[in-house]
Scaffold this motif. Structure first.
Motif, PDB file in Angstrom:
ATOM      1  N   GLU A  18       1.140  -1.211  -0.041  1.00 17.83           N
ATOM      2  CA  GLU A  18       0.035  -0.099   0.015  1.00 17.83           C
ATOM      3  C   GLU A  18       0.921   1.459  -0.073  1.00 17.83           C
ATOM      4  O   GLU A  18       0.794   1.990   1.004  1.00 17.83           O
ATOM      5  N   VAL A  19       1.672   1.283  -1.134  1.00 24.15           N
ATOM      6  CA  VAL A  19       2.558   2.599  -1.146  1.00 24.15           C
ATOM      7  C   VAL A  19       1.958   3.444  -2.476  1.00 24.15           C
ATOM      8  O   VAL A  19       1.581   3.160  -3.369  1.00 24.15           O
ATOM      9  N   TYR A  20       2.080   4.768  -2.156  1.00 23.55           N
ATOM     10  CA  TYR A  20       1.608   5.631  -3.085  1.00 23.55           C
ATOM     11  C   TYR A  20       2.701   6.727  -3.208  1.00 23.55           C
ATOM     12  O   TYR A  20       3.669   7.230  -2.169  1.00 23.55           O
ATOM     13  N   ASP A  21       2.553   7.367  -4.291  1.00 25.20           N
ATOM     14  CA  ASP A  21       3.724   8.417  -4.528  1.00 25.20           C
ATOM     15  C   ASP A  21       2.999   9.544  -5.431  1.00 25.20           C
ATOM     16  O   ASP A  21       1.909   9.383  -5.755  1.00 25.20           O
ATOM     17  N   ASN A  22       3.662  10.632  -5.326  1.00 26.44           N
ATOM     18  CA  ASN A  22       2.918  11.960  -5.866  1.00 26.44           C
ATOM     19  C   ASN A  22       3.585  12.054  -7.341  1.00 26.44           C
ATOM     20  O   ASN A  22       3.572  13.473  -7.945  1.00 26.44           O
ATOM     21  N   ARG A  23       4.348  10.961  -7.922  1.00 27.81           N
ATOM     22  CA  ARG A  23       4.961  11.459  -9.378  1.00 27.81           C
ATOM     23  C   ARG A  23       3.594  11.511 -10.010  1.00 27.81           C
ATOM     24  O   ARG A  23       2.709  11.028 -10.233  1.00 27.81           O
ATOM     25  N   ASN A  24       4.009  12.274 -11.166  1.00 23.52           N
ATOM     26  CA  ASN A  24       3.014  12.808 -12.500  1.00 23.52           C
ATOM     27  C   ASN A  24       1.579  13.233 -11.932  1.00 23.52           C
ATOM     28  O   ASN A  24       0.926  13.069 -12.568  1.00 23.52           O
ATOM     29  N   THR A  25       1.717  13.705 -10.739  1.00 25.57           N
ATOM     30  CA  THR A  25       0.314  14.631 -10.299  1.00 25.57           C
ATOM     31  C   THR A  25       0.729  16.082 -10.350  1.00 25.57           C
ATOM     32  O   THR A  25       1.857  16.450 -10.798  1.00 25.57           O
ATOM     33  N   THR A  26      -0.378  16.767 -10.306  1.00 20.97           N
ATOM     34  CA  THR A  26      -0.207  17.943 -10.575  1.00 20.97           C
ATOM     35  C   THR A  26       0.812  18.635  -9.542  1.00 20.97           C
ATOM     36  O   THR A  26       0.768  18.414  -8.561  1.00 20.97           O
ATOM     37  N   PRO A  27       1.378  19.905  -9.969  1.00 21.52           N
ATOM     38  CA  PRO A  27       2.415  20.452  -9.047  1.00 21.52           C
ATOM     39  C   PRO A  27       2.091  21.022  -7.711  1.00 21.52           C
ATOM     40  O   PRO A  27       2.552  21.252  -6.722  1.00 21.52           O
ATOM     41  N   ALA A  28       0.608  21.301  -7.601  1.00 22.92           N
ATOM     42  CA  ALA A  28      -0.128  21.761  -6.406  1.00 22.92           C
ATOM     43  C   ALA A  28       0.218  20.720  -5.372  1.00 22.92           C
ATOM     44  O   ALA A  28      -0.281  21.009  -4.208  1.00 22.92           O
ATOM     45  N   ASN A  29       0.272  19.390  -5.744  1.00 27.98           N
ATOM     46  CA  ASN A  29       0.443  18.517  -4.789  1.00 27.98           C
ATOM     47  C   ASN A  29       1.737  18.135  -4.301  1.00 27.98           C
ATOM     48  O   ASN A  29       1.948  17.424  -3.584  1.00 27.98           O
ATOM     49  N   HIS A  30       2.604  18.702  -4.871  1.00 30.11           N
ATOM     50  CA  HIS A  30       4.042  18.746  -4.524  1.00 30.11           C
ATOM     51  C   HIS A  30       4.391  19.535  -3.542  1.00 30.11           C
ATOM     52  O   HIS A  30       4.040  20.581  -3.288  1.00 30.11           O
ATOM     53  N   ASN A  43      13.254  18.961  -7.934  1.00 30.77           N
ATOM     54  CA  ASN A  43      11.835  18.612  -7.770  1.00 30.77           C
ATOM     55  C   ASN A  43      11.829  17.225  -6.858  1.00 30.77           C
ATOM     56  O   ASN A  43      12.735  16.444  -7.130  1.00 30.77           O
ATOM     57  N   VAL A  44      11.042  17.178  -5.819  1.00 27.14           N
ATOM     58  CA  VAL A  44      11.114  15.949  -4.951  1.00 27.14           C
ATOM     59  C   VAL A  44       9.567  15.132  -5.253  1.00 27.14           C
ATOM     60  O   VAL A  44       8.721  15.720  -5.364  1.00 27.14           O
ATOM     61  N   ASP A  45      10.118  13.821  -5.461  1.00 27.74           N
ATOM     62  CA  ASP A  45       8.930  12.813  -5.236  1.00 27.74           C
ATOM     63  C   ASP A  45       8.839  12.370  -3.965  1.00 27.74           C
ATOM     64  O   ASP A  45       9.622  11.996  -3.300  1.00 27.74           O
ATOM     65  N   SER A  46       7.504  12.308  -3.419  1.00 23.87           N
ATOM     66  CA  SER A  46       7.226  12.008  -2.161  1.00 23.87           C
ATOM     67  C   SER A  46       6.626  10.475  -2.241  1.00 23.87           C
ATOM     68  O   SER A  46       5.656  10.244  -3.123  1.00 23.87           O
ATOM     69  N   PHE A  47       6.853   9.613  -1.463  1.00 25.37           N
ATOM     70  CA  PHE A  47       6.325   8.012  -1.163  1.00 25.37           C
ATOM     71  C   PHE A  47       5.966   8.045   0.249  1.00 25.37           C
ATOM     72  O   PHE A  47       6.392   8.406   1.083  1.00 25.37           O
ATOM     73  N   VAL A  48       4.795   7.326   0.215  1.00 28.98           N
ATOM     74  CA  VAL A  48       4.027   7.018   1.583  1.00 28.98           C
ATOM     75  C   VAL A  48       3.496   5.713   1.563  1.00 28.98           C
ATOM     76  O   VAL A  48       3.077   5.103   0.653  1.00 28.98           O
TER      77      VAL A  48
END
Ligand SMILES: [Zn+2]
Length: 86
Positions: A18-30, A43-48
């Motif tokens: 159950e891992v999610y990341d914000n790659r390829n999402t809009t910049p507002a989510n970054h 630029n930073v990719d976040s994983f949770v």
């Protein structure tokens, strides 16, 4: 190197998928950029892992391939060496 990383989609702490990341999402989510110099930033990719809350950030892959950006880091930042803490 064969270090297990959350980038594979499997949490290295609890083993959950159950891992999610914000790659390829809009910049507002970054998260905000990490500033390297006056004109350059990472630029930073976040994983949770939403099972245990493990959270990890990586500099985006394309930034790591950006020679000008990496050269700016080498110019502006300190090279980390294995010294004493503090
Ligand atoms: Zn986990």
């Amino acid at each position: 190197m064969n270090v297990e990383t959350i980038k594979t989609g499997k949490c290295p702490v609890c083993g959950s998928n159950e891992v999610y990341d914000n790659r390829n999402t809009t910049p507002a989510n970054h998260r905000k950029f990490i500033i390297v110099s006056a004109t350059k930033s990472f630029n930073v990719d976040s994983f949770v892992c939403i099972n245990c809350g493990y959270f990890k950030e990586f500099i985006r892959d394309e930034d790591m391939k950006n020679e000008k950006l990496i050269n700016k880091v080498k110019e502006k930042w300190n090279k980390t060496s294995g010294g004493k803490i503090g």
